[in-house]
Design a protein around this motif. Structure first.
Motif, PDB file in Angstrom:
ATOM      1  N   VAL A  53       0.860  -1.181   0.000  1.00 14.41           N
ATOM      2  CA  VAL A  53       0.000   0.000   0.000  1.00 14.41           C
ATOM      3  C   VAL A  53       0.895   1.229   0.000  1.00 14.41           C
ATOM      4  O   VAL A  53       2.020   1.181   0.500  1.00 14.41           O
ATOM      5  N   GLY A  54       0.379   2.315  -0.528  1.00 15.74           N
ATOM      6  CA  GLY A  54       1.123   3.559  -0.427  1.00 15.74           C
ATOM      7  C   GLY A  54       0.837   4.522  -1.553  1.00 15.74           C
ATOM      8  O   GLY A  54       0.059   4.226  -2.467  1.00 15.74           O
ATOM      9  N   PRO A  55       1.496   5.668  -1.471  1.00 11.81           N
ATOM     10  CA  PRO A  55       1.331   6.685  -2.505  1.00 11.81           C
ATOM     11  C   PRO A  55       2.304   6.467  -3.656  1.00 11.81           C
ATOM     12  O   PRO A  55       3.446   6.070  -3.449  1.00 11.81           O
ATOM     13  N   THR A  56       1.827   6.689  -4.857  1.00 14.91           N
ATOM     14  CA  THR A  56       2.653   6.659  -6.061  1.00 14.91           C
ATOM     15  C   THR A  56       2.195   7.799  -6.969  1.00 14.91           C
ATOM     16  O   THR A  56       1.117   8.348  -6.787  1.00 14.91           O
ATOM     17  N   ILE A  57       3.017   8.119  -7.929  1.00 11.62           N
ATOM     18  CA  ILE A  57       2.628   9.105  -8.937  1.00 11.62           C
ATOM     19  C   ILE A  57       1.986   8.361 -10.105  1.00 11.62           C
ATOM     20  O   ILE A  57       2.553   7.399 -10.620  1.00 11.62           O
ATOM     21  N   GLN A  58       0.808   8.812 -10.493  1.00 13.15           N
ATOM     22  CA  GLN A  58       0.122   8.241 -11.649  1.00 13.15           C
ATOM     23  C   GLN A  58      -0.242   9.362 -12.613  1.00 13.15           C
ATOM     24  O   GLN A  58      -0.692  10.431 -12.191  1.00 13.15           O
ATOM     25  N   LEU A  59      -0.043   9.102 -13.871  1.00 20.66           N
ATOM     26  CA  LEU A  59      -0.433  10.030 -14.925  1.00 20.66           C
ATOM     27  C   LEU A  59      -1.844   9.654 -15.368  1.00 20.66           C
ATOM     28  O   LEU A  59      -2.083   8.535 -15.826  1.00 20.66           O
ATOM     29  N   VAL A  60      -2.784  10.579 -15.181  1.00 21.73           N
ATOM     30  CA  VAL A  60      -4.179  10.352 -15.566  1.00 21.73           C
ATOM     31  C   VAL A  60      -4.577  11.465 -16.526  1.00 21.73           C
ATOM     32  O   VAL A  60      -4.580  12.644 -16.151  1.00 21.73           O
ATOM     33  N   ASP A  61      -4.871  11.073 -17.748  1.00 21.75           N
ATOM     34  CA  ASP A  61      -5.247  12.037 -18.782  1.00 21.75           C
ATOM     35  C   ASP A  61      -4.230  13.176 -18.854  1.00 21.75           C
ATOM     36  O   ASP A  61      -4.584  14.355 -18.872  1.00 21.75           O
ATOM     37  N   GLU A  62      -2.958  12.788 -18.840  1.00 20.54           N
ATOM     38  CA  GLU A  62      -1.812  13.685 -19.009  1.00 20.54           C
ATOM     39  C   GLU A  62      -1.562  14.618 -17.825  1.00 20.54           C
ATOM     40  O   GLU A  62      -0.831  15.601 -17.952  1.00 20.54           O
ATOM     41  N   VAL A  63      -2.149  14.328 -16.663  1.00 19.97           N
ATOM     42  CA  VAL A  63      -1.935  15.110 -15.448  1.00 19.97           C
ATOM     43  C   VAL A  63      -1.401  14.173 -14.366  1.00 19.97           C
ATOM     44  O   VAL A  63      -1.973  13.098 -14.149  1.00 19.97           O
ATOM     45  N   GLU A  64      -0.314  14.591 -13.691  1.00 14.82           N
ATOM     46  CA  GLU A  64       0.227  13.788 -12.598  1.00 14.82           C
ATOM     47  C   GLU A  64      -0.590  13.979 -11.327  1.00 14.82           C
ATOM     48  O   GLU A  64      -0.951  15.102 -10.975  1.00 14.82           O
ATOM     49  N   HIS A  65      -0.880  12.863 -10.663  1.00 18.05           N
ATOM     50  CA  HIS A  65      -1.602  12.857  -9.387  1.00 18.05           C
ATOM     51  C   HIS A  65      -0.869  11.925  -8.434  1.00 18.05           C
ATOM     52  O   HIS A  65      -0.231  10.967  -8.869  1.00 18.05           O
ATOM     53  N   VAL A  66      -1.011  12.164  -7.150  1.00 14.28           N
ATOM     54  CA  VAL A  66      -0.578  11.179  -6.163  1.00 14.28           C
ATOM     55  C   VAL A  66      -1.732  10.211  -5.985  1.00 14.28           C
ATOM     56  O   VAL A  66      -2.848  10.616  -5.649  1.00 14.28           O
ATOM     57  N   GLU A  67      -1.448   8.948  -6.241  1.00 14.45           N
ATOM     58  CA  GLU A  67      -2.453   7.907  -6.081  1.00 14.45           C
ATOM     59  C   GLU A  67      -2.139   7.094  -4.832  1.00 14.45           C
ATOM     60  O   GLU A  67      -0.985   6.779  -4.572  1.00 14.45           O
ATOM     61  N   ILE A  68      -3.161   6.754  -4.084  1.00 13.55           N
ATOM     62  CA  ILE A  68      -3.029   5.781  -3.012  1.00 13.55           C
ATOM     63  C   ILE A  68      -3.445   4.443  -3.606  1.00 13.55           C
ATOM     64  O   ILE A  68      -4.583   4.269  -4.034  1.00 13.55           O
ATOM     65  N   GLY A  69      -2.476   3.531  -3.661  1.00 15.20           N
ATOM     66  CA  GLY A  69      -2.738   2.216  -4.231  1.00 15.20           C
ATOM     67  C   GLY A  69      -2.623   1.139  -3.167  1.00 15.20           C
ATOM     68  O   GLY A  69      -1.998   1.345  -2.128  1.00 15.20           O
ATOM     69  N   TRP A  70      -3.238   0.008  -3.427  1.00 14.51           N
ATOM     70  CA  TRP A  70      -3.178  -1.108  -2.486  1.00 14.51           C
ATOM     71  C   TRP A  70      -3.321  -2.422  -3.224  1.00 14.51           C
ATOM     72  O   TRP A  70      -3.980  -2.515  -4.252  1.00 14.51           O
TER      73      TRP A  70
END
Length: 154
Positions: A53-70
């Motif tokens: 689990v944790g935060p990662t950087i994800q590119l969504v529709d050409e915008v970077e976001h911090v994603e919490i994934g698990w």
């Protein structure tokens, strides 16, 4: 875990040994830049591996976001591991990163992960296509997180 067909049913396919190693290498690189990434979740009593689990950087529709994934180890899904760890990861992200929101990418048919996002107080903000698959983009803003945290602290 990433070669297990049941665990990977929401992905295009299970990972080969090489794809698993590449995934691990990407996680290790994330600790260097941007300085954070998924962490191992262990059983408090036994130290057994339960998932990541944790935060990662994800590119969504050409915008970077911090994603919490698990990811929860097969056989342990539904034990409350992902929600508990995701709360801690979200709190860490808001306490340590200069961000105004976090997201989570979840396939609509992945009811378990949809519930985890909802338990975090996230709402579906939009939808996107990732690797040819439809995903909900769940989101929670810092203000909503802090208001929610203040309500649980009292």
């Amino acid at each position: 875990m990433f070669s297990d067909p049941e665990h990977m049913r929401w992905y295009p396919e299970p990972f080969s040994r090489e794809a698993s190693q590449a995934w691990l290498d990407r996680q290790l690189e994330r600790y260097r830049d941007p300085g954070f990434g998924l962490l191992i979740v262990e059983d408090r009593q036994t130290g057994a591996f339960l998932g990541t689990v944790g935060p990662t950087i994800q590119l969504v529709d050409e915008v970077e976001h911090v994603e919490i994934g698990w990811h929860t180890k097969p056989g342990r899904k539904g034990d409350g591991i992902a929600p508990e760890a995701a709360v801690a990861a979200t709190a860490w992200a808001f306490e340590n990163l200069d961000i105004d929101h976090v997201i989570s990418l979840v396939r609509p048919e992945n009811t378990g992960s949809n519930r985890v996002a909802q338990k975090l107080g996230m709402h579906v903000d939009t939808e996107t296509d990732r690797v040819g698959l439809r995903h909900y983009v769940y989101r929670i803003d810092r203000v909503s997180w802090e208001t929610r945290a203040a309500g649980t602290a009292s």
